[in-house]
Structures are given as structure tokens and as C-alpha cells.
Scaffold this motif. Structure first.
Motif, short mmCIF file in Angstrom:
data_model
loop_
_atom_site.label_atom_id
_atom_site.label_comp_id
_atom_site.label_asym_id
_atom_site.label_seq_id
_atom_site.Cartn_x
_atom_site.Cartn_y
_atom_site.Cartn_z
N VAL A 27 51.51 36.64 40.85
CA VAL A 27 52.72 36.01 40.33
C VAL A 27 52.40 34.72 39.56
CG1 VAL A 27 53.31 34.64 42.39
CG2 VAL A 27 55.12 35.50 40.90
N ASP A 28 51.31 34.05 39.93
CA ASP A 28 50.97 32.80 39.24
C ASP A 28 49.85 32.98 38.21
OD1 ASP A 28 48.84 31.13 41.70
OD2 ASP A 28 49.01 33.23 41.14
N ALA A 29 49.47 34.22 37.92
CA ALA A 29 48.45 34.46 36.90
C ALA A 29 49.06 34.31 35.51
CB ALA A 29 47.85 35.85 37.06
N ASP A 30 48.31 33.71 34.61
CA ASP A 30 48.75 33.60 33.22
C ASP A 30 48.59 34.93 32.48
OD1 ASP A 30 49.32 30.73 33.20
OD2 ASP A 30 47.15 30.53 33.51
N MET A 31 47.66 35.74 32.97
CA MET A 31 47.39 37.03 32.34
C MET A 31 46.89 37.99 33.42
SD MET A 31 44.59 37.90 29.32
CE MET A 31 45.48 37.00 28.07
N ILE A 32 47.24 39.26 33.28
CA ILE A 32 46.71 40.32 34.12
C ILE A 32 45.95 41.28 33.22
CG2 ILE A 32 47.20 42.25 35.66
CD1 ILE A 32 49.67 40.76 36.61
N VAL A 33 44.71 41.59 33.61
CA VAL A 33 43.86 42.50 32.86
C VAL A 33 43.50 43.67 33.76
CG1 VAL A 33 41.58 42.75 31.79
CG2 VAL A 33 42.93 40.69 31.36
N HIS A 34 43.63 44.88 33.24
CA HIS A 34 43.27 46.09 34.00
C HIS A 34 42.30 46.90 33.15
CE1 HIS A 34 43.46 49.83 36.20
NE2 HIS A 34 44.33 49.32 37.08
N ALA A 35 41.14 47.24 33.73
CA ALA A 35 40.09 47.93 33.00
C ALA A 35 40.12 49.45 33.16
CB ALA A 35 38.73 47.37 33.42
N GLY A 36 41.28 50.03 33.40
CA GLY A 36 41.42 51.47 33.33
C GLY A 36 41.34 52.24 34.63
N ASP A 37 41.69 53.50 34.55
CA ASP A 37 41.85 54.44 35.66
C ASP A 37 43.01 54.02 36.56
OD1 ASP A 37 40.03 56.26 34.77
OD2 ASP A 37 38.63 56.04 36.43
N TYR A 38 44.18 53.97 35.94
CA TYR A 38 45.43 53.71 36.64
C TYR A 38 45.86 54.99 37.37
CZ TYR A 38 45.65 50.29 32.83
OH TYR A 38 45.36 49.31 31.92
N ILE A 39 45.68 56.12 36.71
CA ILE A 39 46.10 57.47 37.10
C ILE A 39 47.62 57.63 36.98
CG2 ILE A 39 46.03 59.33 38.82
CD1 ILE A 39 43.26 58.49 37.73
N SER A 40 48.38 56.70 37.51
CA SER A 40 49.84 56.79 37.50
C SER A 40 50.42 55.88 36.42
CB SER A 40 50.39 56.38 38.86
OG SER A 40 51.78 56.18 38.80
N PRO A 141 32.53 48.63 51.10
CA PRO A 141 33.16 48.22 52.36
C PRO A 141 34.48 47.48 52.17
CG PRO A 141 31.32 46.77 51.86
CD PRO A 141 31.31 47.86 50.82
N TRP A 142 34.75 46.98 50.95
CA TRP A 142 35.91 46.14 50.69
C TRP A 142 36.68 46.62 49.48
CZ3 TRP A 142 36.12 42.72 54.55
CH2 TRP A 142 34.94 42.33 55.16
N TYR A 143 37.98 46.40 49.51
CA TYR A 143 38.79 46.48 48.30
C TYR A 143 38.58 45.17 47.57
CZ TYR A 143 41.17 50.32 50.66
OH TYR A 143 41.45 51.50 51.30
N SER A 144 38.75 45.15 46.26
CA SER A 144 38.44 43.91 45.55
C SER A 144 39.17 43.80 44.21
CB SER A 144 36.93 43.80 45.32
OG SER A 144 36.45 44.89 44.56
N TYR A 145 39.24 42.57 43.74
CA TYR A 145 39.70 42.23 42.40
C TYR A 145 39.08 40.88 42.07
CZ TYR A 145 43.19 39.31 44.78
OH TYR A 145 43.81 38.38 45.57
N ILE A 146 39.26 40.42 40.86
CA ILE A 146 38.65 39.17 40.37
C ILE A 146 39.73 38.22 39.88
CG2 ILE A 146 37.23 38.16 38.51
CD1 ILE A 146 35.29 39.59 40.15
N ILE A 147 39.54 36.95 40.14
CA ILE A 147 40.33 35.90 39.49
C ILE A 147 39.36 35.12 38.60
CG2 ILE A 147 41.68 33.78 39.79
CD1 ILE A 147 43.19 36.26 40.72
N LEU A 148 39.67 35.07 37.31
CA LEU A 148 38.87 34.31 36.36
C LEU A 148 39.73 33.14 35.89
CD1 LEU A 148 36.71 35.65 33.49
CD2 LEU A 148 38.36 33.86 33.02
N GLU A 149 39.20 31.94 36.03
CA GLU A 149 39.94 30.76 35.56
C GLU A 149 39.12 30.04 34.50
OE1 GLU A 149 42.61 28.78 38.68
OE2 GLU A 149 40.83 29.39 39.81
N ILE A 150 39.80 29.60 33.47
CA ILE A 150 39.18 28.79 32.42
C ILE A 150 39.85 27.43 32.44
CG2 ILE A 150 38.63 28.57 29.98
CD1 ILE A 150 39.02 31.66 29.78
N VAL A 151 39.08 26.41 32.79
CA VAL A 151 39.58 25.04 32.87
C VAL A 151 38.58 24.15 32.13
CG1 VAL A 151 40.21 23.13 34.40
CG2 VAL A 151 40.66 25.50 35.10
#
Length: 163
Positions: A27-40, A141-151
Motif C-alpha cells: 500500500v505504501d509502495a510508489d511502484m509495483i513491479v511483477h516479472a511474469g508468470d501471473y497465470i491468472s 524454504p520461504w516465500y519471498s519478494y523484494i523491496i527496492l528503495e532509492i534514496v
């Protein structure tokens, strides 16, 4: 600038957990990026509700998703050139396939997926980022995602792991 990075959601049914992640964590991300294989296409529609969503299709995406999204995208964000590609191809190595896709584009960062294995490293001065998967971890072993910040022109990458 805060960018939430996902890939390989492989959503088929019961997307409540994934949609809650998108609604609450991003909700507080300035941008959301998805690199494919949504399927739905429901996942694409949900992500498109965000004011600044960018995505590419993956090898498992068909029809509507491929019509809506591109295979490869280059973004300019805060002075950085960021390449986005799923990572599929004929190479033995997903990292190399993603790298080769942008060999002539002079990018600073490459975001890719496909392997479901989270990864953050540099290859020939290019930051390579694979967020893994928040919903289909395969052998990880884990589900994951990345937060990239540019400051202040500096990049900070944070791998987010959860069960």
C-alpha cells in the motif's frame, strides 16, 4: 522511491493470501513491479489497481496477459535504467538469460524471475534481482519478494522472506 518487486505468483485459485499481500504490504509502495508468470488475469487486474504498476509476461502466461503486457520493459527510475524480463529462454541458466536479454541496453538493474529462487547480486556492474515467489516457492524454504528503495541516488535492496 519505494518499489515492491514480485514474480512467479502462479495464481490459479484462492488468491486471498496473495491479494492481502498486495493490499497490505504494498500500500505504501510508489511502484509495483511483477516479472511474469501471473497465470491468472485476476492477479494482473489486482496489480493494475495500483497507481504505478509495471509488469511483463512470463512463459506460463497466455492470452489476455500476453495481450496486455510486454515481454521486456526498460524503466527509467530516479536516474537508474531498470530492465524487466521474466527470464525464460533456451540458456541453461536463468541469470545468464536475463543478463543477455539486456546486453545492448546499458541498464543498471535487471529484474527477472522464472527460477523461483530469490537472488540479489551484481554481474559486470549490473544489479541482478530475482524476488523469488510470494505464493509458489517450489523447492525454496520461504516465500519471498523484494523491496527496492532509492534514496539520495543510492539503492537499497531488501529481501522479504515468510512462510
Amino acid at each position: 522511491m519505494k518499489i515492491a518487486i514480485l514474480s512467479d505468483t502462479h495464481a490459479k485459485k484462492h488468491n486471498d493470501k496473495l491479494f492481502r499481500l498486495i493490499d497490505t504490504l504494498f500500500v505504501d509502495a510508489d511502484m509495483i513491479v511483477h516479472a511474469g508468470d501471473y497465470i491468472s488475469s485476476d492477479v494482473v487486474s489486482k496489480l493494475r489497481e495500483h497507481k504505478n504498476f509495471v509488469g511483463v509476461w512470463g512463459n506460463n502466461d497466455k492470452g489476455y496477459i500476453r495481450d496486455l503486457l510486454k515481454e521486456k520493459v526498460i524503466l527509467s527510475v530516479e536516474g537508474y535504467k531498470i530492465g524487466l524480463y521474466h527470464g525464460h529462454g533456451n540458456s541453461k541458466n536463468t541469470l545468464q538469460t536475463a543478463y543477455d536479454k539486456f546486453i545492448d541496453d546499458k541498464v543498471d538493474v535487471i529484474i527477472f524471475g522464472h527460477s523461483h529462487q530469490p537472488l540479489v547480486l551484481t554481474k559486470n556492474k549490473i544489479l541482478m534481482i530475482n524476488p523469488g515467489s510470494p505464493s509458489y516457492k517450489r523447492r525454496e524454504p520461504w516465500y519471498s519478494y523484494i523491496i527496492l528503495e532509492i534514496v539520495d541516488k543510492k539503492i537499497n535492496v531488501s529481501l522479504q522472506l515468510f512462510k
